[in-house]
Write a protein that holds these residues in place. Structure first.
Motif, PDB file in Angstrom:
ATOM      1  N   SER A 101     -14.173  72.877  20.085  1.00  0.00           N
ATOM      2  CA  SER A 101     -13.693  73.930  19.764  1.00  0.00           C
ATOM      3  C   SER A 101     -13.084  74.355  18.824  1.00  0.00           C
ATOM      4  N   VAL A 102     -12.172  73.054  18.915  1.00  0.00           N
ATOM      5  CA  VAL A 102     -10.516  73.293  17.842  1.00  0.00           C
ATOM      6  C   VAL A 102     -10.901  72.799  16.674  1.00  0.00           C
ATOM      7  N   SER A 103      -9.867  73.436  15.328  1.00  0.00           N
ATOM      8  CA  SER A 103     -10.536  73.117  14.147  1.00  0.00           C
ATOM      9  C   SER A 103      -9.517  71.487  13.779  1.00  0.00           C
ATOM     10  N   ASP A 104     -10.322  71.031  13.167  1.00  0.00           N
ATOM     11  CA  ASP A 104      -9.934  69.573  12.889  1.00  0.00           C
ATOM     12  C   ASP A 104      -8.255  69.772  12.582  1.00  0.00           C
ATOM     13  N   ASP A 105      -7.485  70.409  12.333  1.00  0.00           N
ATOM     14  CA  ASP A 105      -5.639  70.778  12.280  1.00  0.00           C
ATOM     15  C   ASP A 105      -5.531  70.069  13.595  1.00  0.00           C
ATOM     16  N   GLU A 106      -5.761  70.770  14.383  1.00  0.00           N
ATOM     17  CA  GLU A 106      -5.773  71.177  16.070  1.00  0.00           C
ATOM     18  C   GLU A 106      -5.688  69.687  17.047  1.00  0.00           C
ATOM     19  N   ALA A 107      -7.270  69.363  16.635  1.00  0.00           N
ATOM     20  CA  ALA A 107      -7.697  67.907  16.953  1.00  0.00           C
ATOM     21  C   ALA A 107      -6.931  66.802  16.803  1.00  0.00           C
ATOM     22  N   ALA A 113      -1.141  64.447  20.002  1.00  0.00           N
ATOM     23  CA  ALA A 113      -0.248  64.330  21.838  1.00  0.00           C
ATOM     24  C   ALA A 113       0.112  62.864  21.942  1.00  0.00           C
ATOM     25  N   LEU A 114      -1.867  62.526  22.259  1.00  0.00           N
ATOM     26  CA  LEU A 114      -2.286  61.411  22.919  1.00  0.00           C
ATOM     27  C   LEU A 114      -1.859  60.232  22.619  1.00  0.00           C
ATOM     28  N   LEU A 115      -1.833  59.736  21.405  1.00  0.00           N
ATOM     29  CA  LEU A 115      -0.984  58.916  21.099  1.00  0.00           C
ATOM     30  C   LEU A 115       0.621  58.694  21.193  1.00  0.00           C
ATOM     31  N   ASP A 116       1.343  60.436  21.280  1.00  0.00           N
ATOM     32  CA  ASP A 116       2.391  60.119  21.842  1.00  0.00           C
ATOM     33  C   ASP A 116       2.822  59.758  23.587  1.00  0.00           C
ATOM     34  N   LEU A 117       1.477  59.937  23.828  1.00  0.00           N
ATOM     35  CA  LEU A 117       1.664  60.055  25.549  1.00  0.00           C
ATOM     36  C   LEU A 117       1.338  58.045  26.119  1.00  0.00           C
ATOM     37  N   GLY A 118       0.422  57.426  24.840  1.00  0.00           N
ATOM     38  CA  GLY A 118       0.778  56.435  25.266  1.00  0.00           C
ATOM     39  C   GLY A 118      -1.189  55.884  25.876  1.00  0.00           C
ATOM     40  N   VAL A 119      -1.603  57.402  25.936  1.00  0.00           N
ATOM     41  CA  VAL A 119      -3.529  57.866  26.752  1.00  0.00           C
ATOM     42  C   VAL A 119      -4.415  57.456  25.738  1.00  0.00           C
ATOM     43  N   ALA A 120      -4.320  57.381  23.968  1.00  0.00           N
ATOM     44  CA  ALA A 120      -5.377  56.938  23.494  1.00  0.00           C
ATOM     45  C   ALA A 120      -5.252  55.918  22.439  1.00  0.00           C
ATOM     46  N   ASP A 121      -4.251  55.152  22.763  1.00  0.00           N
ATOM     47  CA  ASP A 121      -4.760  53.095  22.893  1.00  0.00           C
ATOM     48  C   ASP A 121      -4.379  52.631  23.337  1.00  0.00           C
ATOM     49  N   GLY A 122      -4.759  52.853  24.912  1.00  0.00           N
ATOM     50  CA  GLY A 122      -5.124  52.198  26.635  1.00  0.00           C
ATOM     51  C   GLY A 122      -3.757  52.084  26.961  1.00  0.00           C
TER      52      GLY A 122
END
Length: 145
Positions: A101-107, A113-122
């Motif tokens: 439901s979020v906008s493209d900018d919010e996504a 944020a996930l990349l900064d946390l190291g979540v999205a890159d495994g």
């Protein structure tokens, strides 16, 4: 974290807007004078209750109390969102619906944020109450056929 009532939220908005300097009951009364017709004692009571609920800390400033927020507006909203997730029967499905439901900018912001946390890159990321595989299966269930 429990939500705030309408008047409590209005008072907190004044305190948050004032930044680190905080505000006295008189400051809050003056800030609200144009929008609401509140007795000064009502403002004092709301501030006292917010301090007792641990939304505000207070310290003496001469004869008055100076109130400062315990947490930022963003932290408060985060706690509300986490509380709402706790109320769902399926946390993963709720997250999937939210992200859809979020906008493209919010996504894009969420991805960063996930990349900064190291979540999205495994990477190790942060522990969560639900395994990644659970979220993936919830996502697959939610996709239209």
């Amino acid at each position: 974290m429990k939500g705030l009532g309408e008047l409590e939220r209005t008072v907190m908005e004044v305190i948050w807007a004032r930044g680190d300097g905080g505000a006295t009951a008189r400051d809050v009364s003056r800030a609200l004078a144009n929008d609401r017709d509140l007795a000064h004692t009502t403002v004092m009571t709301v501030l006292d209750r917010l301090a007792k609920k641990n939304f505000l800390q207070r310290e003496r400033d001469g004869r008055a109390w100076r109130y400062r927020p315990v947490a930022s507006r963003e932290r408060y909203v985060t706690e509300l969102m986490l509380g709402a997730l706790d109320e769902t029967g399926d946390r993963g499905a709720a997250l999937v619906h939210f992200v859809q439901s979020v906008s493209d900018d919010e996504a894009a912001l969420i991805r960063r944020a996930l990349l900064d946390l190291g979540v999205a890159d495994g990477g190790p990321g942060r522990s969560s109450p639900q395994k990644q595989s659970d979220l993936t299966s919830a996502s697959a269930k939610e996709r239209p056929a």
